[in-house]
Write a protein that holds these residues in place. Sequence first.
Motif, PDB file in Angstrom:
ATOM      1  N   SER A 177       0.771  -1.404  -0.004  1.00  0.00           N
ATOM      2  CA  SER A 177      -0.196  -0.048  -0.176  1.00  0.00           C
ATOM      3  C   SER A 177       0.778   1.344  -0.130  1.00  0.00           C
ATOM      4  CB  SER A 177      -1.082  -0.070   1.132  1.00  0.00           C
ATOM      5  OG  SER A 177      -1.919  -1.231   1.226  1.00  0.00           O
ATOM      6  N   ALA A 178       1.811   1.260   0.973  1.00  0.00           N
ATOM      7  CA  ALA A 178       2.717   2.556   0.702  1.00  0.00           C
ATOM      8  C   ALA A 178       3.454   2.686  -0.452  1.00  0.00           C
ATOM      9  CB  ALA A 178       3.729   2.289   1.899  1.00  0.00           C
ATOM     10  N   LEU A 179       3.968   1.588  -0.929  1.00  0.00           N
ATOM     11  CA  LEU A 179       4.948   1.627  -2.165  1.00  0.00           C
ATOM     12  C   LEU A 179       4.216   2.134  -3.363  1.00  0.00           C
ATOM     13  CD1 LEU A 179       7.133  -1.601  -2.094  1.00  0.00           C
ATOM     14  CD2 LEU A 179       7.554   0.523  -1.283  1.00  0.00           C
ATOM     15  N   LEU A 180       2.911   1.664  -3.577  1.00  0.00           N
ATOM     16  CA  LEU A 180       1.958   2.169  -4.606  1.00  0.00           C
ATOM     17  C   LEU A 180       1.650   3.481  -4.581  1.00  0.00           C
ATOM     18  CD1 LEU A 180      -0.266  -0.862  -5.145  1.00  0.00           C
ATOM     19  CD2 LEU A 180       1.299  -0.076  -6.589  1.00  0.00           C
ATOM     20  N   GLU A 181       2.046   4.341  -3.342  1.00  0.00           N
ATOM     21  CA  GLU A 181       1.922   5.905  -3.359  1.00  0.00           C
ATOM     22  C   GLU A 181       3.091   6.663  -3.992  1.00  0.00           C
ATOM     23  OE1 GLU A 181       0.470   6.690   0.600  1.00  0.00           O
ATOM     24  OE2 GLU A 181      -1.485   5.844   0.426  1.00  0.00           O
ATOM     25  N   VAL A 182       4.033   5.621  -4.517  1.00  0.00           N
ATOM     26  CA  VAL A 182       5.536   6.372  -4.730  1.00  0.00           C
ATOM     27  C   VAL A 182       5.432   6.117  -6.202  1.00  0.00           C
ATOM     28  CG1 VAL A 182       7.823   6.360  -4.519  1.00  0.00           C
ATOM     29  CG2 VAL A 182       6.585   5.680  -2.611  1.00  0.00           C
ATOM     30  N   PRO A 183       5.386   7.581  -7.011  1.00  0.00           N
ATOM     31  CA  PRO A 183       5.076   7.342  -8.354  1.00  0.00           C
ATOM     32  C   PRO A 183       6.287   6.839  -9.147  1.00  0.00           C
ATOM     33  CG  PRO A 183       5.151   9.676  -7.419  1.00  0.00           C
ATOM     34  CD  PRO A 183       5.060   8.832  -6.342  1.00  0.00           C
ATOM     35  N   GLU A 184       7.221   7.030  -8.568  1.00  0.00           N
ATOM     36  CA  GLU A 184       8.726   6.672  -9.326  1.00  0.00           C
ATOM     37  C   GLU A 184       8.945   4.923  -9.331  1.00  0.00           C
ATOM     38  OE1 GLU A 184       9.624  10.436  -7.254  1.00  0.00           O
ATOM     39  OE2 GLU A 184       8.507   8.482  -6.559  1.00  0.00           O
TER      40      GLU A 184
ATOM     41  N   GLU B 248      15.202   7.920   0.349  1.00  0.00           N
ATOM     42  CA  GLU B 248      14.947   8.751   1.612  1.00  0.00           C
ATOM     43  C   GLU B 248      13.470   8.686   1.484  1.00  0.00           C
ATOM     44  OE1 GLU B 248      17.402  12.043   1.549  1.00  0.00           O
ATOM     45  OE2 GLU B 248      19.158  11.076   2.184  1.00  0.00           O
ATOM     46  N   LYS B 249      13.003   9.001   0.549  1.00  0.00           N
ATOM     47  CA  LYS B 249      11.583   9.108   0.329  1.00  0.00           C
ATOM     48  C   LYS B 249      10.749   7.919   0.829  1.00  0.00           C
ATOM     49  CE  LYS B 249       8.047  10.309  -3.226  1.00  0.00           C
ATOM     50  NZ  LYS B 249       7.881  10.693  -4.929  1.00  0.00           N
ATOM     51  N   ILE B 250      11.268   6.514   0.367  1.00  0.00           N
ATOM     52  CA  ILE B 250      10.447   5.430   0.853  1.00  0.00           C
ATOM     53  C   ILE B 250      10.732   5.106   2.043  1.00  0.00           C
ATOM     54  CG2 ILE B 250      10.512   2.991   0.230  1.00  0.00           C
ATOM     55  CD1 ILE B 250      11.765   3.608  -2.637  1.00  0.00           C
ATOM     56  N   CYS B 251      11.950   5.471   2.624  1.00  0.00           N
ATOM     57  CA  CYS B 251      12.103   5.120   3.875  1.00  0.00           C
ATOM     58  C   CYS B 251      10.978   5.946   4.804  1.00  0.00           C
ATOM     59  CB  CYS B 251      13.464   5.450   4.174  1.00  0.00           C
ATOM     60  SG  CYS B 251      13.972   5.141   5.928  1.00  0.00           S
ATOM     61  N   LYS B 252      10.887   7.094   4.520  1.00  0.00           N
ATOM     62  CA  LYS B 252       9.880   7.933   5.160  1.00  0.00           C
ATOM     63  C   LYS B 252       8.513   7.467   5.162  1.00  0.00           C
ATOM     64  CE  LYS B 252       8.837  12.908   5.696  1.00  0.00           C
ATOM     65  NZ  LYS B 252       8.784  14.093   5.259  1.00  0.00           N
ATOM     66  N   LYS B 253       8.163   7.064   3.800  1.00  0.00           N
ATOM     67  CA  LYS B 253       6.707   6.655   3.675  1.00  0.00           C
ATOM     68  C   LYS B 253       6.514   5.369   4.568  1.00  0.00           C
ATOM     69  CE  LYS B 253       4.183   7.773   0.941  1.00  0.00           C
ATOM     70  NZ  LYS B 253       2.858   8.530   0.943  1.00  0.00           N
TER      71      LYS B 253
END
Length: 441
Positions: A344-351, A397-402
């Motif tokens: 769920s969290a990863l699918l909110e990262v557009p990259e 860093e963005k993924i880690c924070k998410k």
Amino acid sequence: MFNEEMETLSIGEKENLQLKRLQQTAKLVYENVPFYKNKFNTNHVEPKDIKSLGDIQKLPFTVKKDLRDNYPFGLFAKPVGETKRIHASSGTSGKPTVVGFTGNDLGVWQEIVARAIAACGGEPGGILHNAYGYGLFTGGLGIHYGSEKLGMVTVPISGGNTDRQITLIEDFRPTVITATPSYVLNIIEQMEKMGKNPRETSLKYGIFGAETWSEEMRKTLETRLGIKAMDIYGLSEVMGPGIAIECKEAQDGLHIADDHFLVEVIDPDTLEPVREGEEGELVFTSLTKEALPIIRYRTGDIASISKDPCSCGRTSIRMSRVKGRIDDMLIIRGVNVFPSEIESALLEVPELVPHYQLVIKNNGAMDQVTLKVEINDQFYQSINENMEHEHIRFLSEKICKKLKNSCLVTIDAEFAAPGKIHRSEGKAIRIVRETEVSLSH
């Protein structure tokens, strides 16, 4: 077609039917399955002691190990020669679990799957593209015969050969597709690589199951394929696909075929029932099966149930979408987390693309978890195909924070170029041991 009245019975009518069928099933296993007779006797209970639905708690639990210990036919209530079909699990972690079906069992299965497909938008005369695997796995044949029972034209393509899948979708113009969500995602990606627009197909509805998937994955599939995506639940030990299904009207909880299955939710540690709406382990008892009746089967799946009315008009108990399996739950630095929560969290990262693996490395007393993720083509081109680019660090860093905000865990991320994480043609493998990591080259 099928008996629609069963989907709108009043609570009283449903419970009276369930009790009658529970009593019959308890008598059937007590008289015909030595395993259950011994279990009943150990619990000091006989079929005549079942006087209310609440008395089901007097009966013993059944677990997967019981099926394996009684391999192949020890839990059958009918002689093997009186069955019409046998299915089995893959047996990748020991002996397979074997289940049998009488002619009546197959008829019931067809009925509940037909009801499920209809709830998802399937109609007589429409075309259903069935990309579930055929064979000992119950998914392919279960959907197939339910689709035919409903009166749909069924395309038994099974899984794999993605280019051919695309050709037949374009040429046959089905309205419904059935498959694992991860494999449908593969079909979408392949269409895009071929310069086709997945939203321009004839498909209107997707029935996806056989693996845990998130609401964010639903949004991804619906947006990219231009369909409504519904979750279907089933497991071979209880019946197969069709035990529960989301309706296209609400897409809010899966309607259990509770005229054929009695559901409980228990605390997996204490084995005590939890309150309605609370998450716990799903437990199913079959009410009409003849060849392999199952009593209080502990599924290992985590979900909750609700008796609230649904806008579609069906009165059946609904279960939430499965959050994960007990044996898939990870403990990362003391925090419990399921792969579906990470998805769920990863699918909110557009990259990123919706493909990932959680790699477990044994590190003494505590497992070390690494998250392998794949970047999309657009981001890959923006960094000039340089996986050492500083933007990779920013993305990490963005993924880690998410993940920290969403799942309360800290996981090291490892990045793969587009297309490098293995695509499954069946169930996606999300958790792997370090020696099993599958990256394409």
